[in-house]
Motif scaffolding. Structure first.
Motif, PDB file in Angstrom:
ATOM      1  N   SER A 102       0.826  -1.211   0.000  1.00 15.99           N
ATOM      2  CA  SER A 102       0.000   0.000   0.000  1.00 15.99           C
ATOM      3  C   SER A 102       0.859   1.259   0.000  1.00 15.99           C
ATOM      4  O   SER A 102       1.808   1.373   0.776  1.00 15.99           O
ATOM      5  N   PRO A 103       0.504   2.244  -0.840  1.00 19.04           N
ATOM      6  CA  PRO A 103       1.229   3.522  -0.800  1.00 19.04           C
ATOM      7  C   PRO A 103       0.875   4.342   0.443  1.00 19.04           C
ATOM      8  O   PRO A 103       1.579   5.288   0.780  1.00 19.04           O
ATOM      9  N   ILE A 104      -0.197   3.962   1.152  1.00 13.79           N
ATOM     10  CA  ILE A 104      -0.625   4.756   2.313  1.00 13.79           C
ATOM     11  C   ILE A 104       0.243   4.472   3.532  1.00 13.79           C
ATOM     12  O   ILE A 104       0.711   5.377   4.202  1.00 13.79           O
ATOM     13  N   ASP A 105       0.480   3.178   3.817  1.00 13.30           N
ATOM     14  CA  ASP A 105       1.228   2.837   5.034  1.00 13.30           C
ATOM     15  C   ASP A 105       2.406   1.898   4.750  1.00 13.30           C
ATOM     16  O   ASP A 105       3.016   1.378   5.682  1.00 13.30           O
ATOM     17  N   SER A 106       2.686   1.680   3.445  1.00  7.14           N
ATOM     18  CA  SER A 106       3.795   0.814   3.015  1.00  7.14           C
ATOM     19  C   SER A 106       3.673  -0.612   3.535  1.00  7.14           C
ATOM     20  O   SER A 106       4.674  -1.330   3.637  1.00  7.14           O
ATOM     21  N   LEU A 107       2.447  -1.056   3.864  1.00  8.64           N
ATOM     22  CA  LEU A 107       2.287  -2.411   4.407  1.00  8.64           C
ATOM     23  C   LEU A 107       1.880  -3.397   3.318  1.00  8.64           C
ATOM     24  O   LEU A 107       1.114  -3.076   2.403  1.00  8.64           O
ATOM     25  N   ASN A 108       2.420  -4.616   3.449  1.00 10.41           N
ATOM     26  CA  ASN A 108       2.088  -5.744   2.595  1.00 10.41           C
ATOM     27  C   ASN A 108       0.910  -6.461   3.262  1.00 10.41           C
ATOM     28  O   ASN A 108       1.082  -7.084   4.319  1.00 10.41           O
ATOM     29  N   LEU A 109      -0.277  -6.362   2.651  1.00  7.64           N
ATOM     30  CA  LEU A 109      -1.487  -6.949   3.261  1.00  7.64           C
ATOM     31  C   LEU A 109      -1.269  -8.411   3.629  1.00  7.64           C
ATOM     32  O   LEU A 109      -1.746  -8.878   4.668  1.00  7.64           O
ATOM     33  N   ASN A 110      -0.538  -9.140   2.786  1.00  9.58           N
ATOM     34  CA  ASN A 110      -0.379 -10.576   3.019  1.00  9.58           C
ATOM     35  C   ASN A 110       0.755 -10.918   3.989  1.00  9.58           C
ATOM     36  O   ASN A 110       1.242 -12.045   3.993  1.00  9.58           O
ATOM     37  N   ARG A 111       1.159  -9.963   4.812  1.00  4.27           N
ATOM     38  CA  ARG A 111       2.125 -10.249   5.872  1.00  4.27           C
ATOM     39  C   ARG A 111       1.648  -9.754   7.236  1.00  4.27           C
ATOM     40  O   ARG A 111       2.376  -9.852   8.215  1.00  4.27           O
ATOM     41  N   VAL A 121      -4.554   1.786   7.492  1.00  3.14           N
ATOM     42  CA  VAL A 121      -5.533   1.354   6.484  1.00  3.14           C
ATOM     43  C   VAL A 121      -5.395  -0.136   6.137  1.00  3.14           C
ATOM     44  O   VAL A 121      -6.379  -0.878   6.140  1.00  3.14           O
ATOM     45  N   THR A 122      -4.173  -0.583   5.862  1.00  2.00           N
ATOM     46  CA  THR A 122      -3.991  -1.985   5.454  1.00  2.00           C
ATOM     47  C   THR A 122      -4.325  -2.931   6.612  1.00  2.00           C
ATOM     48  O   THR A 122      -4.905  -4.004   6.400  1.00  2.00           O
ATOM     49  N   GLU A 123      -3.965  -2.548   7.826  1.00  2.00           N
ATOM     50  CA  GLU A 123      -4.276  -3.387   8.993  1.00  2.00           C
ATOM     51  C   GLU A 123      -5.793  -3.482   9.218  1.00  2.00           C
ATOM     52  O   GLU A 123      -6.306  -4.535   9.620  1.00  2.00           O
ATOM     53  N   VAL A 124      -6.498  -2.400   8.950  1.00  2.00           N
ATOM     54  CA  VAL A 124      -7.960  -2.394   9.106  1.00  2.00           C
ATOM     55  C   VAL A 124      -8.600  -3.311   8.066  1.00  2.00           C
ATOM     56  O   VAL A 124      -9.537  -4.057   8.367  1.00  2.00           O
ATOM     57  N   ILE A 125      -8.072  -3.279   6.823  1.00  2.00           N
ATOM     58  CA  ILE A 125      -8.589  -4.180   5.778  1.00  2.00           C
ATOM     59  C   ILE A 125      -8.393  -5.632   6.221  1.00  2.00           C
ATOM     60  O   ILE A 125      -9.309  -6.458   6.143  1.00  2.00           O
ATOM     61  N   ALA A 126      -7.195  -5.960   6.700  1.00  2.00           N
ATOM     62  CA  ALA A 126      -6.909  -7.333   7.149  1.00  2.00           C
ATOM     63  C   ALA A 126      -7.860  -7.744   8.262  1.00  2.00           C
ATOM     64  O   ALA A 126      -8.413  -8.854   8.256  1.00  2.00           O
ATOM     65  N   ASP A 127      -8.079  -6.853   9.216  1.00  2.00           N
ATOM     66  CA  ASP A 127      -8.964  -7.168  10.345  1.00  2.00           C
ATOM     67  C   ASP A 127     -10.389  -7.432   9.868  1.00  2.00           C
ATOM     68  O   ASP A 127     -11.072  -8.326  10.378  1.00  2.00           O
ATOM     69  N   TYR A 128     -10.836  -6.644   8.884  1.00  2.00           N
ATOM     70  CA  TYR A 128     -12.206  -6.823   8.383  1.00  2.00           C
ATOM     71  C   TYR A 128     -12.371  -8.191   7.713  1.00  2.00           C
ATOM     72  O   TYR A 128     -13.381  -8.871   7.895  1.00  2.00           O
TER      73      TYR A 128
END
Ligand SMILES: [Zn+2]
Length: 331
Positions: A102-111, A121-128
């Motif tokens: 993600s360009p927002i938080d530089s996080l890899n959703l699949n990690r 943002v990416t952590e919230v998507i994963a949690d959902y």
């Protein structure tokens, strides 16, 4: 009570076809009360199993989004029994940017699974996904390909699981997907994977790698579309008969970490083998040339085991630490 800030604009309990969004509040300079709007489609017709189909877990992989956007555009529901939830691009900000993370938080959703409801943002998507979408599903398909820095033989994969009954059900679904190759996958690092999270719930889970290089081909798209249909037919949600691949599926295994060949140089890759080629232990797989000066002897990379080349690094420039090749063993 969990307080994940995502609000769906569709009703998961309602029959029919619904197109909408997962609305994730994202306050920023150009939109004070703005949101990330993640497209979602649901087909629901009476009682039956639920399938959750996703692509774009990494934002630079396109077979999943392409096949799922095609499926989501269908206007039929009379051949569906149960529920199909489709999110063509899970990490939507990464997909918009055409980047793996993600360009927002530089996080890899699949990690980062299971994620955090009050994280970025990416952590919230994963949690959902972890706490809302996956628990609703019986069958989960997550379509990957290699992205901009890897290229794969097209395969559907399942993992070795403690629950052998669940493992067998995952293998059967991966087989039904009908890709040219089927793999029993050994992950470099299973921590934080969506796969691990879904499997921990006891769901039937299939993942794929269907090509790569940050692009698609008519063949890889054909495999993805057929796989989506076959997966849903196998789940008993979509009417129809399984469409077989053009030739018999080749089953591959990754028995140990010698399947991975990592690069200890930076430079220019001269490949000696191509995707799908058989290799024997000790055979040259690539030569890495210095790009600093001429007449430096190239570094030779030899096959760490016998097998078939199932993944290769792209593009031709390589950095120290990159994964150069992955080797699978024919079962
Ligand atoms: Zn991926």
């Amino acid at each position: 009570m969990r307080a994940n800030p995502i609000t769906p604009t569709i009703d998961f309990d309602r029959d029919g076809i619904q197109h909408g969004f997962l609305r994730l509040p994202y306050s920023r300079n150009d939109s004070a009360w703005g949101a990330v709007m993640i497209p979602i489609t649901q087909f629901k017709s009476g009682e039956g199993s639920t399938a959750l189909l996703t692509g774009g877990n990494h934002g630079d992989e396109y077979e999943g989004p392409t096949a799922l956007l095609n499926f989501a555009a269908r206007d039929r529901i009379d051949d569906i029994r149960g529920r199909i939830i489709i999110v063509p691009a899970m990490n939507y900000p990464a997909f918009q940017a055409g980047t793996r993370v993600s360009p927002i938080d530089s996080l890899n959703l699949n990690r980062i699974f299971p994620g955090r409801p009050n994280g970025s943002v990416t952590e919230v998507i994963a949690d959902y996904f972890s706490h809302t979408l996956v628990p609703m599903a019986d069958y989960v398909l997550d379509i990957h390909s290699g992205g901009k820095t890897l290229d794969f033989l097209p395969f559907a994969a399942s993992h070795i699981l403690d629950d052998k009954d669940q493992q067998q059900r995952c293998e059967a679904a991966a087989s039904a997907f009908g890709a040219p190759y089927r793999l029993q996958m050994l992950e470099i690092d299973a921590t934080g994977l969506y796969d691990t999270q879904v499997e921990a719930y006891g769901k039937v889970f299939v993942t794929t790698e269907l090509g790569g290089g940050g692009t698609t081909s008519p063949e890889s798209i054909r495999i993805a579309k057929r796989g989506v249909n076959n997966f849903l037919i196998h789940a008993g949600i979509l009417d129809g008969t399984l469409q077989e691949p053009e030739r018999d599926t080749i089953c591959l295994d990754m028995p140990d970490f010698r399947c991975y060949l990592f690069c200890e140089h930076s430079g220019l890759v001269e490949p000696c083998v191509a995707l799908g080629d058989p290799v024997r232990e000790g055979e040259p797989m690539a030569r890495i040339h210095s790009i600093e000066r001429t007449a430096v002897p190239a570094a030779e990379y030899l096959a760490p085991r016998d097998g078939v080349v199932i993944a290769r690094h792209v593009p031709s420039r390589v950095q120290i630490g990159d994964c150069l090749f992955v080797i699978g063993e024919i079962m």
